[in-house]
Motif scaffolding. Structure first.
Motif, short mmCIF file in Angstrom:
data_model
loop_
_atom_site.label_atom_id
_atom_site.label_comp_id
_atom_site.label_asym_id
_atom_site.label_seq_id
_atom_site.Cartn_x
_atom_site.Cartn_y
_atom_site.Cartn_z
N ASP A 154 -30.81 -37.55 -21.59
CA ASP A 154 -31.71 -35.99 -21.65
C ASP A 154 -31.98 -35.37 -20.71
O ASP A 154 -31.63 -34.28 -20.42
CB ASP A 154 -32.14 -35.90 -23.70
CG ASP A 154 -30.88 -36.09 -24.93
OD1 ASP A 154 -29.58 -36.07 -24.87
OD2 ASP A 154 -31.27 -36.81 -25.73
N GLY A 191 -40.35 -40.25 -23.85
CA GLY A 191 -39.36 -39.84 -24.09
C GLY A 191 -38.59 -39.16 -22.93
O GLY A 191 -37.10 -38.36 -22.77
N TRP A 192 -38.87 -38.72 -21.71
CA TRP A 192 -37.79 -38.49 -19.89
C TRP A 192 -37.46 -38.92 -20.06
O TRP A 192 -36.43 -38.65 -19.22
CB TRP A 192 -39.54 -38.27 -19.41
CG TRP A 192 -40.70 -37.02 -19.54
CD1 TRP A 192 -42.10 -36.34 -20.28
CD2 TRP A 192 -40.05 -34.77 -19.03
NE1 TRP A 192 -41.83 -34.89 -20.39
CE2 TRP A 192 -41.21 -34.44 -19.84
CE3 TRP A 192 -38.53 -34.33 -19.12
CZ2 TRP A 192 -40.76 -33.19 -19.40
CZ3 TRP A 192 -38.62 -33.06 -18.41
CH2 TRP A 192 -39.98 -32.43 -18.67
N ARG A 224 -39.94 -48.31 -26.14
CA ARG A 224 -38.65 -47.37 -27.38
C ARG A 224 -37.39 -46.82 -26.60
O ARG A 224 -36.94 -46.30 -27.63
CB ARG A 224 -39.97 -46.54 -26.56
CG ARG A 224 -40.27 -44.73 -27.73
CD ARG A 224 -40.82 -44.40 -28.02
NE ARG A 224 -40.98 -43.45 -28.08
CZ ARG A 224 -41.12 -42.85 -29.77
NH1 ARG A 224 -41.93 -44.05 -31.01
NH2 ARG A 224 -41.10 -42.20 -30.05
N TYR A 225 -36.94 -46.57 -25.27
CA TYR A 225 -35.17 -45.97 -24.94
C TYR A 225 -35.07 -46.93 -24.38
O TYR A 225 -35.30 -48.05 -23.31
CB TYR A 225 -35.92 -44.96 -24.85
CG TYR A 225 -36.04 -43.86 -25.81
CD1 TYR A 225 -35.45 -43.50 -26.54
CD2 TYR A 225 -37.42 -43.19 -25.45
CE1 TYR A 225 -36.28 -42.75 -27.77
CE2 TYR A 225 -38.18 -42.58 -25.95
CZ TYR A 225 -37.55 -41.87 -27.23
OH TYR A 225 -38.08 -40.75 -27.88
N ASP A 248 -44.30 -38.58 -20.64
CA ASP A 248 -43.76 -39.36 -21.93
C ASP A 248 -42.98 -40.23 -22.73
O ASP A 248 -42.23 -39.53 -21.67
CB ASP A 248 -43.48 -38.31 -23.41
CG ASP A 248 -43.66 -39.08 -24.11
OD1 ASP A 248 -44.58 -39.65 -25.67
OD2 ASP A 248 -42.69 -39.21 -24.97
N ARG A 285 -35.37 -37.42 -31.54
CA ARG A 285 -35.06 -38.24 -30.78
C ARG A 285 -35.46 -37.38 -28.97
O ARG A 285 -35.98 -37.97 -28.25
CB ARG A 285 -33.68 -38.78 -30.73
CG ARG A 285 -33.84 -40.23 -30.42
CD ARG A 285 -31.96 -40.38 -30.21
NE ARG A 285 -31.84 -41.60 -28.66
CZ ARG A 285 -31.44 -41.89 -27.57
NH1 ARG A 285 -31.30 -40.50 -27.09
NH2 ARG A 285 -32.15 -42.41 -26.54
N ALA A 330 -41.72 -35.18 -23.38
CA ALA A 330 -40.74 -34.71 -23.89
C ALA A 330 -39.64 -34.08 -23.49
O ALA A 330 -39.78 -33.59 -24.72
CB ALA A 330 -39.53 -36.19 -24.52
N GLY A 350 -38.26 -37.19 -28.11
CA GLY A 350 -39.89 -38.09 -28.21
C GLY A 350 -39.83 -38.56 -29.28
O GLY A 350 -40.79 -39.32 -29.21
N GLU A 351 -39.67 -37.81 -29.89
CA GLU A 351 -40.88 -37.51 -31.44
C GLU A 351 -40.26 -39.23 -32.29
O GLU A 351 -40.18 -39.63 -32.98
CB GLU A 351 -40.11 -36.52 -32.04
CG GLU A 351 -41.24 -35.38 -31.86
CD GLU A 351 -42.70 -36.18 -31.19
OE1 GLU A 351 -43.62 -36.59 -32.01
OE2 GLU A 351 -42.77 -34.98 -30.29
N LEU A 352 -38.91 -39.81 -31.96
CA LEU A 352 -38.19 -40.83 -32.94
C LEU A 352 -38.11 -41.78 -31.56
O LEU A 352 -37.37 -41.36 -30.84
CB LEU A 352 -36.73 -40.90 -33.15
CG LEU A 352 -37.08 -39.54 -34.76
CD1 LEU A 352 -35.72 -39.34 -35.23
CD2 LEU A 352 -37.76 -40.51 -35.40
N SER A 353 -38.20 -42.92 -31.18
CA SER A 353 -37.41 -44.02 -31.16
C SER A 353 -36.08 -44.77 -31.22
O SER A 353 -35.80 -44.22 -32.00
CB SER A 353 -37.81 -45.15 -30.46
OG SER A 353 -37.87 -46.02 -31.68
#
Lengths: 387, 415
Positions: free
Chosen positions: B191, B186-187, B220-221, B184, A289, B156, A292-295
């Motif tokens: 975290d 995820g950034w 996504r987040y 991405d 997570r 990310a 960024g490989e898991l939502s």
């Protein structure tokens, strides 16, 4: 017999009692039962530990018997570690009682004294020492972990031994019974102390590992504590999170693990990766997570699936715990130099039975390298440096 | 004893990490920065030629789509063209006297992931290698008002690639460049956000953020909307490009510009190496339902309004056309023009607000009204759940309209 002129140091009385996990009242009761005279009260112990009365002679002997340490230990004038902030780190302490933490701190201090005695006079070549790196929003804990790997020449991929990394840097690791462990991933409210570490000035870094901590968590715990030792000479409000991030990068480097987390990440795959990277499935799940490989949704779905399978309490495919070796090697070295177990125990301010229990593992107890079981080694008459 | 020597240069080499900084360099407190920003009447203008983008909403599109849609539109703030014909389009618009800002999206993120060794994707295969300055000058020579770096996709947490890219960009001696940050999504978790802001804030050059992920990346987040707001408010001169109505949320919270894509694929970027996923692959264009603040496929609107009259639009492109009438590729230009007219009305409305904080409150109210309208519409249609407010829209409505500057909530976990 105790030296008639010896006088107890009041802080050492505290450390000795707290290391046994007993209260002042319980200690007084024990002293009364040993003495039979019924003259010792909790108030006496309190005043003795506050330094308001002198403990010497027979009373010192009684005190020592009650805490099961040699009286000489109680007379040591030691600079205590952990008195200031930031010097001692735990993983975790949120759910730990103050008395349990005091016991752990006392154990840490006494272990430091023991290890200092056991390493005295021994050359320790090749130890690279621990760096001290300040981290912030730009230079991250992950960067500190990358720097450790790069500077110490650690190969890419899974880390063979994280305890080995610490020991190669001069760290000493001892397994002790700190607190009973609880289940995996039980949250910050109920996690006990897995380990405690300190970097005393002018001394080897030391770490006490809680015996019985699940092997899945042990490597991450050691890496987490190593992160504290490297990054937190000065306390930081987010130091626990930073130590976790250091550990995650040290054990699961982003560059190597990202591609492995990208392929069909399900429970079966997590299990495969656990065996390869030797970290818990929960650690891998969070790493996926973070990278960024898991939502959020995928993370929650997998977490629910793992919980329903009971993995919060016990994961499949138990890992082998790492075993510290540096202290064992040091003791073996002392024995090879002609010191007896009794002499080493005395130097470490421990009774023989406790020294044997804590420091002599099976490899030493059954070592042929010493010609016979070390417990039967005769007292040395001469030679070697004095530990 | 092994000498522990971190790299001495501020710029990390391949596989290296930067020199540790001494602790205790917090910079200006976040709260003060955000308070000052809140009281500004408009976003802070970046220096140099990029200032021309300040407070503008651009159209992000291909030259093929632009040729069809531009004749239908009034004066635009500007256009960002992507794709193989982008250079041709910018050249032709420039020579035709286009008055808005012109830029080319190099789409380096679609060609490769950024690495510490090669953060930018530059043309190869010719007689000579093209340097980054030469590449950027090439965009200007074509007629672009500003230039965008061809940064590769930034995964990310891949800070080495991010820092390598910002470090090289910092060496560029020109004031017409936006540093492309194809990030991405995820950034935008807790975290990484503090680090991302810190690294981008060190780069004085204006930044163009692209959001990477399938569908609506922000979904996504949970933290991503909140953290995108933090980024545009704290990282210094940030634009958000190739996005959807998120561009409004960004500009209301301090971004100096945004570009909104004409089609669904031009409203986010796809993580490098992945194929675009779509819930519905029919040929109908995406249509902006202004009252719901959401883009829908034309066929989706047609299904939802099959038994009821669809709302009509009176924008100059639609002239009273029903929103459920955009069925095929032939309707794409009209649908795109409708969308641009619709959101252009909002541009004027937010620019009427006295401060950025007032813009943010206006945007929050607008989102809340859209959610209310969604319920009303479902009730009129007699279909519970016919329209569901997207999570991002809910976040705009429910988050505090202006960040407080409180620290990112983070807690340690046990592994």
């Amino acid at each position: 017999m105790v030296d008639l002129g010896a006088v107890a140091q009041h802080r050492m009385l505290v450390l000795a009692r707290e290391s046994r996990g007993i209260t002042q009242g319980q200690l007084a009761e024990k002293m009364r039962s040993l003495d039979g005279a019924g003259a010792v009260s909790q108030g006496y112990v309190s005043r003795a530990e506050a330094g308001r009365l002198v403990v010497s002679g027979d009373r010192l002997e009684l005190y020592a018997r009650a805490v099961d340490y040699p009286a000489r230990l109680l007379c040591l004038d030691e600079l205590e570690i952990g008195a200031g902030p930031g010097l001692v780190h735990h993983r975790k302490r949120q759910a730990t009682s103050a008395s349990a933490l005091r016991r752990i701190h006392a154990l840490l201090n006494l272990t430091r004294i023991q290890l200092r005695a056991l390493t005295d006079g021994l050359p320790r070549p090749g130890k690279r020492g621990l760096p001290h790196l300040s981290v912030d929003d730009v230079y991250r804990p992950e960067d500190a972990a990358k720097a450790v790997r790069a500077t110490w020449g650690i190969s890419p991929g899974p880390l063979p031994s994280v305890i080995g990394v610490l020991e190669d840097a001069g760290g000493l690791v001892v397994r002790r019974e700190l607190l009973p462990p609880v289940s995996l991933d039980s949250g910050t409210d109920t996690v006990p102390v897995d380990a405690v570490s300190a970097c005393p000035a002018n001394a080897d870094p030391i770490m006490l590992l809680n015996m019985g901590t699940p092997a899945e968590r042990q490597r991450f715990t050691v890496a987490h504590e190593l992160g504290h030792m490297i990054m937190h000479a000065v306390p930081h409000p987010r130091q626990e999170m930073q130590a976790d991030r250091f550990a995650a990068e040290l054990l699961m480097p982003e560059r190597q693990i990202r591609g492995e987390l990208r392929t069909r990440l399900d429970i079966t795959r997590l299990l495969e990766l656990k065996m390869r990277w030797r970290v818990s499935m929960w650690a891998l799940l969070r790493r996926a997570r973070t990278l960024g490989e898991l939502s959020d949704w995928q993370y929650r779905s997998l977490a629910v699936g793992m919980s329903s399978l009971g993995y919060r309490t016990s994961e499949p495919a138990e890992l082998d715990a790492e075993t510290p070796v540096a202290v064992t090697v040091l003791i073996a070295d002392q024995l090879r130099r002609g010191h007896t177990v009794e002499r080493l125990a005395r130097a470490a301010f421990l009774h023989l039975h406790e020294f044997t229990h804590v420091y002599l593992d099976d490899s030493l107890l059954h070592s042929d390298g010493l010609g016979k079981g070390v417990l039967s080694v005769s007292p040395a008459t001469s030679g070697g440096s004095s530990p | 004893m092994t000498q522990f020597t971190p790299p001495s240069s501020s710029r990390p080499g391949p596989g290296q990490v930067p020199e540790p900084r001494t602790a205790g360099d917090p910079g200006e407190p976040r709260t003060a920065v955000l308070r000052a920003l809140a009281d500004r009447p408009a976003p802070l203008a970046p220096p140099g030629a990029v200032a021309a983008l300040t407070d503008r909403f651009l159209v992000h599109t291909s030259w093929g789509a632009a040729r069809a849609v531009l004749p239908l539109l009034p004066q635009l703030g500007g256009v960002v063209l992507r794709g193989a014909e982008a250079a041709t389009g910018v050249g032709q618009l420039h020579h035709a006297g286009f008055s808005g800002v012109l830029a080319i999206d190099p789409e380096g993120y679609a060609e490769a992931a950024a690495t510490a060794e090669q953060p930018f994707v530059l043309p190869t295969g010719g007689l000579f290698d093209v340097s980054l300055p030469e590449y950027l000058q090439g965009q200007r020579d074509l007629g672009a008002t500003v230039t965008l770096t061809p940064t590769g996709y930034l995964w990310a947490g891949d800070s080495e690639a991010l820092r390598a890219a910002t470090s090289l960009a910092a060496d560029l001696d020109r004031d017409d460049v936006l540093f492309s940050a194809p990030l991405d999504i995820g950034w935008f978790t807790d975290d990484h956000i503090d680090h991302l802001i810190a690294v981008l804030a060190q780069l004085s050059m204006p930044k163009a953020v692209f959001l990477g992920g399938q569908f609506d990346p922000l979904e996504r987040y949970k933290a991503s909307v909140r953290n995108l707001r933090r980024l545009v408010g704290e990282a210094g001169h940030v634009a958000v490009l190739r996005t959807d109505l998120t561009g409004f949320d960004a500009v209301c919270h301090g971004a100096f510009a945004a570009s909104i894509g004409t089609g669904g694929s031009l409203r986010h970027i796809i993580p490098f190496g992945q194929r675009r996923q779509a819930a519905n692959r029919d040929q109908s264009p995406s249509v902006l339902h202004g009252d719901l603040m959401t883009f829908f496929k034309g066929t989706t609107l047609a299904k939802r309004f099959a038994n009821h009259p669809a709302p009509t639009c009176n924008c100059p492109a639609c002239g009273g056309r029903a929103l459920d009438s955009f069925h095929g590729t032939d309707d794409s230009a009209d649908a795109h023009a409708h969308g641009i007219y619709t959101w252009n009305l909002w541009v004027a409305l937010i620019q009427e607000q006295p401060t950025l904080a007032a813009r943010a409150s206006w945007w929050q109210r607008r989102a809340a009204e859209a959610i209310t309208h969604c319920d009303e519409l479902n009730s009129q249609l007699g279909q519970d759940g016919a329209f569901t407010p997207p999570a991002t829209l809910k976040a705009w409505a429910e988050l505090p309209p202006w960040p407080t500057g409180a620290s990112t909530p983070q807690r340690s976990r046990t592994h």
